[in-house]
Design a protein around this motif. Structure first.
Motif, PDB file in Angstrom:
ATOM      1  N   PRO A   1      33.588  19.770  -9.926  1.00 34.38           N
ATOM      2  CA  PRO A   1      33.359  21.067  -9.766  1.00 34.38           C
ATOM      3  C   PRO A   1      33.012  21.591  -8.341  1.00 34.38           C
ATOM      4  O   PRO A   1      33.334  22.708  -7.977  1.00 34.38           O
ATOM      5  CB  PRO A   1      32.183  21.399 -10.516  1.00 34.38           C
TER       6      PRO A   1
ATOM      7  N   MET B   1      36.784  23.314 -17.566  1.00 39.75           N
ATOM      8  CA  MET B   1      35.487  24.309 -17.399  1.00 39.75           C
ATOM      9  C   MET B   1      36.034  25.440 -18.329  1.00 39.75           C
ATOM     10  O   MET B   1      36.987  25.956 -18.597  1.00 39.75           O
ATOM     11  CB  MET B   1      35.717  24.794 -15.923  1.00 39.75           C
TER      12      MET B   1
ATOM     13  N   SER C   1      33.803  29.112 -15.125  1.00 39.59           N
ATOM     14  CA  SER C   1      35.054  29.014 -14.248  1.00 39.59           C
ATOM     15  C   SER C   1      35.323  30.599 -13.374  1.00 39.59           C
ATOM     16  O   SER C   1      35.999  30.432 -12.447  1.00 39.59           O
ATOM     17  CB  SER C   1      36.232  28.475 -14.913  1.00 39.59           C
TER      18      SER C   1
END
Length: 443
Positions: free
Chosen positions: A332, A355, A360
């Motif tokens: 991430p 995600m 997200s």
């Protein structure tokens, strides 16, 4: 007190959901797309054509310069075409499409599980075999390993650092490799030591992997010159310059390479690939990839053939959920969202993260409030708020003066910004432009 780097750093939630999942072999896909550029440097040149039969481990694209690597077929079958398809960058890249038929390997590869500790090769011979096997840095940077092992004139390596930090949230492929291929990693480390002509190697591991620290510490006693150092859990502890600072206390100068302070850094996955290349005659055509996410039904670590479509990994982990907002290649912090599940696994693919939509989704950003959080967390001592503005306004000469090229793109600035400013996005853009300017000056 645990060692760490001094400047900046953050501690995002670790979310190592797949840490306890042993490595599984992902079934072969029906077809693969193998890009000829899976490394920093010049793309390899295809040496096969439509209709050609290929075997696992066969060279299908040859390195076109010193800073380049060979590409090998990860499957057996027939070449469908040599064409372009988007990779994780989103841009079309040249590659080789192969329809899979059976699983026939070239005869030279030793497929036995037997551990081979002894080797009689010289340093130069090891470097040559690494080059032929197409090995690159598997931590994500994909710098050709053979280039790293040949220091510039007047420079000499004193220590080899093996990066087992894996500080990126969610990813666990290196962790599993350290637990399941401990001896192979240590033999690979010895091979790299011989190639560099150094007598000391240190394996750095974050303290959130006590099982890997314990196992490697015990096993390393059997291998001369290799030690293990436990490191504080702090992102980006696995950054090359941050690892060097934490372990050796030396700071790589601005614009300099690790060799400037006598250090060479290799990832644990790279050390394992070196073992396989030298001791088993096996080129780099598969790697361990984490597939994970908070709503993934089966977070896993898979051994995956290069060129396998991302969709095969997602399917093996239980498929996309309705709440998936983004599919990210990598983690991430430094990973990038991909536009299609057709994107292939490459040598640099350490993980695939699914995600959730709410996590997200980007929120609108507001004006900088001059809080200086981005400055305080930057591990390179830069001023991200300023570099974003200079990139946005396209003032690239000033951005170069303010060391934009020193940015390691860790994303700590964006992570900590209360105004949700896309600091890293603009800095990446600015780095690209400044890099072009620097290269044009050298012509």
């Amino acid at each position: 007190m645990l060692k760490t780097f001094k400047k900046g750093g953050v501690h995002p939630p670790e979310n190592k959901l797949s840490a306890g999942k042993p490595i599984e072999v992902l079934p072969l896909p029906a077809s693969v797309f193998i890009p000829v550029a899976q490394h920093i440097g010049a793309p390899a040149t295809p040496v096969v054509n439509r209709g050609d039969s290929v075997k696992v481990g066969q060279v299908i694209a040859k390195s076109s310069s010193f800073v380049s690597t060979n590409i090998h077929s990860s499957v057996s079958g027939k070449v469908k075409k040599v064409d372009f398809q988007a990779d994780s960058s989103g841009y079309p890249k040249q590659g080789i499409f192969i329809d899979v038929v059976g699983d026939e390997w070239i005869e030279e590869i030793d497929r036995s599980e037997e551990l081979k500790k002894d080797f009689g090769l010289s340093g130069e011979e090891i470097v040559k075999k690494i080059q032929e096997a197409g090995i690159v840095g598997l931590g994500g940077a994909t710098f050709p390993t053979h280039v790293k092992l040949v220091p510039p004139k007047g420079m000499k390596a004193d220590v080899l650092l093996i990066n087992g930090v894996e500080c990126e949230p969610y990813l666990t492929s290196d962790h599993r490799l350290m637990l399941e291929k401990t001896d192979e990693i240590l033999v690979g480390t010895q091979l790299l030591m011989k190639a560099l002509n150094v007598v000391k190697a240190v394996i750095g591991i974050e303290n959130n992997k006590p099982d890997a620290i314990q196992k490697l510490t015990e096993k390393s006693k059997e291998y001369k010159g290799i030690s293990v150092t436990a490191l504080k859990v702090k992102y980006p502890q696995g950054g090359e310059k941050q690892l060097i600072k934490a372990v050796t206390g030396s700071e790589v100068p601005s614009g300099g390479l690790p060799i400037a302070v006598g250090a060479v850094v290799s990832n644990v996955g790279t050390a394992f690939a070196v073992y396989e290349a030298i001791q088993k005659n096996k080129p780099l055509f598969e790697r361990v990839v984490t597939i994970t996410g908070k709503e993934v039904k089966k977070p896993s670590n898979f051994l995956v053939r290069i060129g396998t479509p991302t969709s095969a990994l997602v399917e093996a982990a239980g498929g996309l959920t309705e709440n998936t907002g983004k599919v990210i290649s990598g983690g991430p912090m430094m990973g990038r969202a991909i536009a299609s599940l057709d994107v292939p696994v490459t040598k640099g693919t350490s993980g695939i993260l699914l995600m959730k939509k709410e996590e997200s989704k980007r929120t609108e950003y507001i004006a900088c409030i001059r809080c200086s959080r981005c400055v305080s967390v930057c591990p390179m001592g830069l001023e991200p708020y300023l570099l974003m503005t200079l990139s946005e306004k396209q003032i690239f000469d000033r951005a170069e003066e303010d060391k934009i090229m020193d940015c390691v793109e860790c994303g700590s600035c964006s992570y900590t910004c209360p105004s949700n400013r896309p600091l890293l996005d603009y800095i990446r853009f600015g780095k690209g432009k400044v890099g072009q300017i620097i290269r044009s000056r050298k012509k």
